[in-house]
Design an enzyme around this catalytic site. Structure first.
Site, PDB file in Angstrom:
ATOM      1  N   GLU A 177     -27.964 -52.904  44.902  1.00 26.77           N
ATOM      2  CA  GLU A 177     -28.717 -54.170  44.934  1.00 26.77           C
ATOM      3  C   GLU A 177     -29.037 -54.622  46.366  1.00 26.77           C
ATOM      4  O   GLU A 177     -28.215 -55.241  47.028  1.00 26.77           O
ATOM      5  CB  GLU A 177     -27.901 -55.276  44.233  1.00 26.77           C
ATOM      6  CG  GLU A 177     -28.604 -56.627  44.225  1.00 26.77           C
ATOM      7  CD  GLU A 177     -27.797 -57.743  43.548  1.00 26.77           C
ATOM      8  OE1 GLU A 177     -26.644 -57.504  43.131  1.00 26.77           O
ATOM      9  OE2 GLU A 177     -28.328 -58.851  43.447  1.00 26.77           O
ATOM     10  N   LYS A 219     -31.226 -52.389  41.634  1.00 28.11           N
ATOM     11  CA  LYS A 219     -31.336 -53.816  41.260  1.00 28.11           C
ATOM     12  C   LYS A 219     -32.022 -54.568  42.409  1.00 28.11           C
ATOM     13  O   LYS A 219     -31.358 -55.116  43.290  1.00 28.11           O
ATOM     14  CB  LYS A 219     -29.936 -54.380  40.988  1.00 28.11           C
ATOM     15  CG  LYS A 219     -29.936 -55.874  40.677  1.00 28.11           C
ATOM     16  CD  LYS A 219     -28.626 -56.352  40.087  1.00 28.11           C
ATOM     17  CE  LYS A 219     -28.588 -57.863  39.980  1.00 28.11           C
ATOM     18  NZ  LYS A 219     -27.478 -58.374  39.174  1.00 28.11           N
ATOM     19  N   GLY A 262     -32.688 -64.177  41.279  1.00 22.65           N
ATOM     20  CA  GLY A 262     -32.822 -64.700  42.631  1.00 22.65           C
ATOM     21  C   GLY A 262     -33.074 -66.189  42.801  1.00 22.65           C
ATOM     22  O   GLY A 262     -33.482 -66.603  43.873  1.00 22.65           O
ATOM     23  N   GLY A 263     -32.901 -66.977  41.749  1.00 25.80           N
ATOM     24  CA  GLY A 263     -33.156 -68.413  41.877  1.00 25.80           C
ATOM     25  C   GLY A 263     -34.429 -68.851  41.165  1.00 25.80           C
ATOM     26  O   GLY A 263     -34.797 -70.029  41.193  1.00 25.80           O
TER      27      GLY A 263
HETATM   28  C1  5MM Z   1     -23.588 -63.507  39.878  1.00 28.71           C
HETATM   29  O1  5MM Z   1     -23.797 -63.454  41.265  1.00 28.71           O
HETATM   30  C2  5MM Z   1     -23.548 -62.175  41.809  1.00 28.71           C
HETATM   31  C3  5MM Z   1     -22.427 -62.210  42.782  1.00 28.71           C
HETATM   32  O2  5MM Z   1     -22.685 -63.147  43.784  1.00 28.71           O
HETATM   33  P1  5MM Z   1     -21.502 -63.716  44.737  1.00 28.71           P
HETATM   34  O3  5MM Z   1     -20.846 -62.573  45.392  1.00 28.71           O
HETATM   35  O4  5MM Z   1     -22.258 -64.599  45.696  1.00 28.71           O
HETATM   36  O5  5MM Z   1     -20.591 -64.521  43.861  1.00 28.71           O
HETATM   37  C4  5MM Z   1     -24.871 -61.636  42.369  1.00 28.71           C
HETATM   38  O6  5MM Z   1     -24.739 -60.429  43.028  1.00 28.71           O
HETATM   39  C5  5MM Z   1     -25.802 -61.464  41.193  1.00 28.71           C
HETATM   40  O7  5MM Z   1     -25.329 -60.424  40.378  1.00 28.71           O
HETATM   41  C6  5MM Z   1     -27.203 -61.101  41.611  1.00 28.71           C
HETATM   42  O8  5MM Z   1     -27.594 -61.728  42.790  1.00 28.71           O
HETATM   43  C7  5MM Z   1     -28.162 -61.500  40.522  1.00 28.71           C
HETATM   44  O9  5MM Z   1     -28.008 -62.868  40.252  1.00 28.71           O
HETATM   45  P2  5MM Z   1     -29.299 -63.767  40.043  1.00 28.71           P
HETATM   46  O10 5MM Z   1     -28.751 -65.147  39.778  1.00 28.71           O
HETATM   47  O11 5MM Z   1     -30.082 -63.657  41.310  1.00 28.71           O
HETATM   48  O12 5MM Z   1     -30.031 -63.182  38.867  1.00 28.71           O
END
Ligand code: 5MM
Length: 340
Positions: A177, A219, A262-263
């Site tokens: 990712e 990802k 991503g928000g």
């Molecule tokens: C769920 O958030 C994941 C882990 O983040 P932290 O290490 O900051 O807690 C993150 O990697 C997440 O899997 C991805 O960014 C995808 O999440 P979104 O919300 O962008 O779909």
């Protein structure tokens, strides 16, 4: 060409009409999400929330896997089963976030590199023993007029590749990712340029470390305009730019691409995924979702820690998962939101 047992597992993760739930929020991140809806973050509330998600009705038709945080891997649910077992019993593959978060990149203000390679070899064996079948590592690329530096792109690509190689050796499929952040006032063209550079670096590093492309899942972010951009791009433009960027950078050997949200709002992320799949009819890889916020926001808000709202929260979650499954085949329509 010779196939490898991990290839089939990677294909299973991106199987038609399936996507992946990212439920791997680290303790700090889940605390922020819980705080926003007034829930204290304790081991029990985190467990209850994740059990709520994993036992939602019907999700096993649409989810191939769930990415977990380390704590969740060993938690036991209220029904006496390990949370991992709940997933396995439903035919959903458990995965694990293995990075240790982002740290400042020396000499590059406001840029980061993801840590977690130290001791990873040993940790992977333990995670595999606890039932994990795949893993995830997230690199964070910040965008503004001066960033990202080529050093940040290179450093992150390098650790992503080393991570992926170790994971394949440990008999699991790595999700790779490289997230180009949406935060900022940059426009879609800038996001396209940065995403292209990040993916070019990444695939160069993956090849250099002899990572098997057939046995990983990418990802990435979608190519979107920044959250503060005053010329937000249309759904069509996002889809075209995303498909073009991926077509130029991602080798055909990769079985699938599972986007992060991503928000973006839940509806926006689903609409974009749908538009991407409507365009991408002749591309070599499956294009699906691996969302966290865009799948979890509605159920988390509904639940808000209240026992009598579990059913409704689960229904919202199942609905979101189903709509994204439709979008992963280009069969979603915004009217379906109203029905929901
Ligand atoms: C769920 O958030 C994941 C882990 O983040 P932290 O290490 O900051 O807690 C993150 O990697 C997440 O899997 C991805 O960014 C995808 O999440 P979104 O919300 O962008 O779909």
């Amino acid at each position: 060409m010779k196939s490898h047992p991990l290839d089939a597992l990677a294909q299973q993760l991106v199987a038609p009409d399936r996507g992946i739930l990212a439920a791997d929020e680290s303790s700090g991140t889940i605390e922020k999400r819980f705080q926003a809806v007034g829930i204290p973050s304790t081991e029990i509330t985190r467990r209850d929330y994740r059990e709520l998600l994993f036992s939602s009705p019907g999700i096993d038709q649409y989810l191939s896997g769930v990415i977990l945080y380390e704590e969740t891997l060993s938690q036991i649910g209220r029904d006496g089963r390990r949370l991992v077992q709940i997933l396995e019993d439903r035919g959903i593959l458990p995965g694990i976030k293995v990075d240790r978060g982002i740290k400042p990149l020396p000499g590059q203000p406001d840029e980061s590199v993801t840590e977690g390679l130290d001791g990873l070899h040993e940790r992977l064996a333990a995670y595999r023993g606890q039932g994990a079948r795949f893993t995830k590592w997230r690199a964070v690329i910040r965008v503004d007029e001066e960033r990202p530096s080529s050093l940040a792109l290179k450093a992150n690509a390098e650790v992503l590749a080393r991570y992926a190689g170790l994971v394949q050796e440990a008999g699991m499929v790595p999700i790779v990712e490289p997230e180009v952040l949406m935060e900022g006032s940059h426009d879609l063209d800038r996001c396209e340029t940065v995403t292209t550079a990040a993916l070019d670096q990444l695939f160069m590093a993956l090849k250099a470390y002899r990572v098997r492309l057939e046995a990983l899942v990418l990802k990435p972010n979608m190519v979107v305009s920044g959250t503060q951009c005053n010329r937000p791009a249309s759904v069509e433009t996002v889809a075209q730019a995303t498909v073009q960027t991926l077509a130029r950078t991602v080798p055909a050997a990769v079985p699938g691409i599972a986007f992060l949200s991503g928000g973006q709002s839940p509806e926006q992320a689903t609409q974009h995924l749908d538009a991407i799949n409507r365009l991408a009819t002749r591309l070599p890889w499956r294009l699906t979702f691996s969302f966290s916020r865009a799948l979890q926001e509605p159920p988390l808000r509904m639940w808000a820690g209240k026992e009598d709202r579990i059913r409704q929260a689960q229904e919202l979650f199942s609905q979101r998962v189903r709509l994204n499954s439709l979008a992963s085949m280009g069969r979603y329509h915004p009217d379906l939101e109203k029905v929901a």
